[in-house]
Design a protein around this motif. Structure first.
Motif, PDB file in Angstrom:
ATOM      1  N   GLN A  95       0.487  -1.488  -0.180  1.00 31.29           N
ATOM      2  CA  GLN A  95       0.035  -0.042  -0.167  1.00 31.29           C
ATOM      3  C   GLN A  95       0.514   1.321  -0.363  1.00 31.29           C
ATOM      4  O   GLN A  95       0.422   2.016   0.022  1.00 31.29           O
ATOM      5  N   GLN A  96       2.320   1.164   0.657  1.00 33.06           N
ATOM      6  CA  GLN A  96       3.206   2.425   0.477  1.00 33.06           C
ATOM      7  C   GLN A  96       3.729   2.511  -0.899  1.00 33.06           C
ATOM      8  O   GLN A  96       3.450   3.625  -0.935  1.00 33.06           O
ATOM      9  N   VAL A  97       4.068   1.937  -1.555  1.00 33.25           N
ATOM     10  CA  VAL A  97       4.716   1.669  -2.558  1.00 33.25           C
ATOM     11  C   VAL A  97       3.428   2.498  -3.452  1.00 33.25           C
ATOM     12  O   VAL A  97       4.000   3.190  -4.541  1.00 33.25           O
ATOM     13  N   LEU A  98       2.100   1.958  -3.563  1.00 36.87           N
ATOM     14  CA  LEU A  98       1.157   2.434  -3.941  1.00 36.87           C
ATOM     15  C   LEU A  98       0.927   4.131  -4.113  1.00 36.87           C
ATOM     16  O   LEU A  98       0.392   4.665  -4.924  1.00 36.87           O
ATOM     17  N   ASP A  99       0.600   4.653  -2.457  1.00 35.27           N
ATOM     18  CA  ASP A  99      -0.012   5.874  -2.305  1.00 35.27           C
ATOM     19  C   ASP A  99       1.004   6.549  -2.816  1.00 35.27           C
ATOM     20  O   ASP A  99       1.025   7.552  -3.078  1.00 35.27           O
ATOM     21  N   SER A 100       2.989   6.437  -3.373  1.00 36.06           N
ATOM     22  CA  SER A 100       3.556   7.397  -3.489  1.00 36.06           C
ATOM     23  C   SER A 100       3.189   7.312  -5.131  1.00 36.06           C
ATOM     24  O   SER A 100       4.139   8.296  -5.262  1.00 36.06           O
ATOM     25  N   LEU A 101       2.809   7.296  -5.885  1.00 33.09           N
ATOM     26  CA  LEU A 101       2.350   6.602  -6.824  1.00 33.09           C
ATOM     27  C   LEU A 101       1.410   7.408  -6.650  1.00 33.09           C
ATOM     28  O   LEU A 101      -0.053   7.632  -6.243  1.00 33.09           O
ATOM     29  N   LYS A 102       0.924   8.478  -8.028  1.00 35.70           N
ATOM     30  CA  LYS A 102       0.371   9.633  -7.834  1.00 35.70           C
ATOM     31  C   LYS A 102      -1.147   9.736  -9.646  1.00 35.70           C
ATOM     32  O   LYS A 102      -0.005  10.078 -10.882  1.00 35.70           O
ATOM     33  N   PRO A 103      -1.705   8.829  -9.512  1.00 36.18           N
ATOM     34  CA  PRO A 103      -2.196   8.713 -11.114  1.00 36.18           C
ATOM     35  C   PRO A 103      -3.125  10.544 -10.875  1.00 36.18           C
ATOM     36  O   PRO A 103      -3.430  11.243 -10.683  1.00 36.18           O
ATOM     37  N   ASP A 104      -3.121  10.419 -12.441  1.00 34.76           N
ATOM     38  CA  ASP A 104      -3.609  11.714 -13.438  1.00 34.76           C
ATOM     39  C   ASP A 104      -4.214  11.029 -14.252  1.00 34.76           C
ATOM     40  O   ASP A 104      -3.557  10.417 -15.381  1.00 34.76           O
ATOM     41  N   GLY A 105      -5.722  11.726 -15.054  1.00 38.11           N
ATOM     42  CA  GLY A 105      -6.891  11.591 -15.084  1.00 38.11           C
ATOM     43  C   GLY A 105      -6.587  11.761 -16.959  1.00 38.11           C
ATOM     44  O   GLY A 105      -6.280  11.269 -17.777  1.00 38.11           O
ATOM     45  N   THR A 106      -4.886  13.075 -17.188  1.00 38.84           N
ATOM     46  CA  THR A 106      -4.816  13.596 -18.266  1.00 38.84           C
ATOM     47  C   THR A 106      -3.689  12.421 -19.036  1.00 38.84           C
ATOM     48  O   THR A 106      -3.149  12.613 -19.627  1.00 38.84           O
ATOM     49  N   SER A 107      -3.351  11.590 -17.878  1.00 35.93           N
ATOM     50  CA  SER A 107      -1.518  10.130 -18.452  1.00 35.93           C
ATOM     51  C   SER A 107      -2.712   9.177 -17.976  1.00 35.93           C
ATOM     52  O   SER A 107      -2.377   8.305 -16.914  1.00 35.93           O
ATOM     53  N   LYS A 157     -12.331   2.663  -3.591  1.00 39.92           N
ATOM     54  CA  LYS A 157     -10.994   3.206  -4.647  1.00 39.92           C
ATOM     55  C   LYS A 157     -11.715   3.142  -5.999  1.00 39.92           C
ATOM     56  O   LYS A 157     -11.165   3.641  -7.236  1.00 39.92           O
ATOM     57  N   ALA A 158     -12.767   2.031  -6.394  1.00 33.78           N
ATOM     58  CA  ALA A 158     -13.570   2.010  -7.926  1.00 33.78           C
ATOM     59  C   ALA A 158     -14.195   3.588  -8.147  1.00 33.78           C
ATOM     60  O   ALA A 158     -14.105   4.075  -9.075  1.00 33.78           O
ATOM     61  N   GLN A 159     -14.666   4.234  -7.191  1.00 35.39           N
ATOM     62  CA  GLN A 159     -15.312   5.443  -7.749  1.00 35.39           C
ATOM     63  C   GLN A 159     -14.240   6.226  -7.917  1.00 35.39           C
ATOM     64  O   GLN A 159     -14.861   7.392  -8.330  1.00 35.39           O
ATOM     65  N   GLU A 170     -13.293   9.116 -10.434  1.00 32.07           N
ATOM     66  CA  GLU A 170     -13.664  10.018 -10.634  1.00 32.07           C
ATOM     67  C   GLU A 170     -12.147  11.281 -11.522  1.00 32.07           C
ATOM     68  O   GLU A 170     -12.061  12.188 -11.872  1.00 32.07           O
ATOM     69  N   ILE A 171     -11.280   9.918 -10.976  1.00 31.98           N
ATOM     70  CA  ILE A 171     -10.365  10.411 -11.153  1.00 31.98           C
ATOM     71  C   ILE A 171     -10.233  10.599 -13.235  1.00 31.98           C
ATOM     72  O   ILE A 171      -9.106  11.169 -13.838  1.00 31.98           O
ATOM     73  N   ALA A 172     -10.671   9.152 -13.007  1.00 31.45           N
ATOM     74  CA  ALA A 172     -10.536   8.748 -15.235  1.00 31.45           C
ATOM     75  C   ALA A 172     -11.449  10.362 -15.846  1.00 31.45           C
ATOM     76  O   ALA A 172     -11.014   9.708 -16.567  1.00 31.45           O
TER      77      ALA A 172
END
Length: 318
Positions: free
Chosen positions: A60-72, A98-100, A104-106
């Motif tokens: 979870q710590q590794v995944l939380d360090s990634l910042k998803p961006d809907g434009t990418s 998390k799915a919701q 929103e991000i997408a």
């Protein structure tokens, strides 16, 4: 019956209260090599490997360090792992949340990417409780993809077909086989035309499962076994558990339930439909304990049934 199997073993979040609560100690964590060869390349690969080993906080710590961006769109893939990680631990409310959040991000992404996460939202609902799957939502998503297929370029058609076939799978496992049959029939000529190997594998899986849901169990088993060549989709083994149980062949069902339990790494890293099925694959490695408990109980092996039940409840304690 196949439909009864789907209702009984997919919507487990609302069944545990009535189940036996035996506890066993010492379930050994799967090593990377024994779990399907997760190598841990890149942050997401490392998170997958940690999850397979049961080191969920680190994953979870590794995944939380990634910042998803809907434009990418590529940056959104870590959201799939976020959903899978929650389901792996039986955290259904968190998986739905998390799915919701992913949807929103997408919103800023391509429409097909957005629909991918909308399909995944229904997949998460199916794992939690198939009764909560919205047939209306599945139909609307399928209509949107079918419209897209009429005008998209070849690569876009592949992406739309991936979404469409995932919709059919969710429909099958949430007891909407009539609708899934319509989607399969509509998509089949396009899959043949494009000749994409992954789409072809998925279509063959869906067609075989559809036979099971139509009561043609022996035909379903034969069609599924033809696909087992070492490179088959993970979901082929889930389908074989269902088919063998429907046929009353519980020794063979146990063989595939064990395969699911032993291939957790493969569940995480398989490409399938652009990783769209990763959360379901991961959930099925846990459900496999419940399925094994059911088959052992039918075979009169009460101790083995209790051990598998306990392993299931240990993995999904909520």
């Amino acid at each position: 019956e196949a439909g009864a199997h789907g209702a009984a073993v997919v919507g487990v979040a609302h069944q545990r209260a009535g189940q036996h609560q035996q506890v066993v100690e010492g379930e050994a964590p799967l090593g990377l090599a024994g779990a399907g060869g997760v190598e841990g390349e890149g942050p997401q690969g490392r998170a997958d490997a940690l999850a397979v080993l049961g080191r969920y906080a680190e994953a979870q710590q590794v995944l939380d360090s990634l910042k998803p961006d809907g434009t990418s769109p590529a940056s959104l893939y870590s959201r799939i792992e976020q959903i899978s990680l929650a389901l792996d631990q039986g955290q259904f409310a968190q998986a739905r949340e998390k799915a919701q959040q992913s949807i929103e991000i997408a919103q800023a992404a391509d429409a097909r990417v957005l629909r991918k996460f909308q399909v995944m939202q229904q997949l998460v609902a199916m794992v939690d409780d198939p009764r909560s799957v919205s047939l209306d939502a599945l139909q609307q998503l399928a209509t949107a993809e079918q419209l897209e297929l009429q005008q998209a370029l070849p690569h876009g058609r592949i992406e739309s077909l991936m979404n469409l076939l995932a919709i059919a799978l969710v429909a099958q496992r949430s007891n909407h086989a009539d609708f899934s049959g319509k989607v399969i029939n509509a998509a089949s000529p396009l899959v043949d035309e494009l000749g994409n190997p992954n789409l072809g594998k998925m279509m063959r899986l869906l067609q075989a499962q559809q036979l099971n849901y139509q009561g043609q169990v022996d035909e379903a088993i034969a069609a599924l076994n033809k696909q087992v060549d070492g490179n088959e989709l993970f979901q082929v083994h889930s389908a074989l558990v269902a088919a063998y149980q429907a046929a009353g062949k519980h020794e063979l069902a146990l063989r595939h339930a064990q395969w699911l339990q032993e291939n957790r790494g493969r569940a995480y890293v398989e490409y399938n439909l652009d990783q769209l099925l990763q959360p379901l694959n991961v959930a099925d490695t846990r459900l496999a304990h419940l399925w094994a408990s059911q088959s052992n109980a039918v075979l009169g092996r009460s101790e083995a049934a209790a051990q598998q039940q306990a392993a299931f409840l240990k993995a999904w304690p909520e």
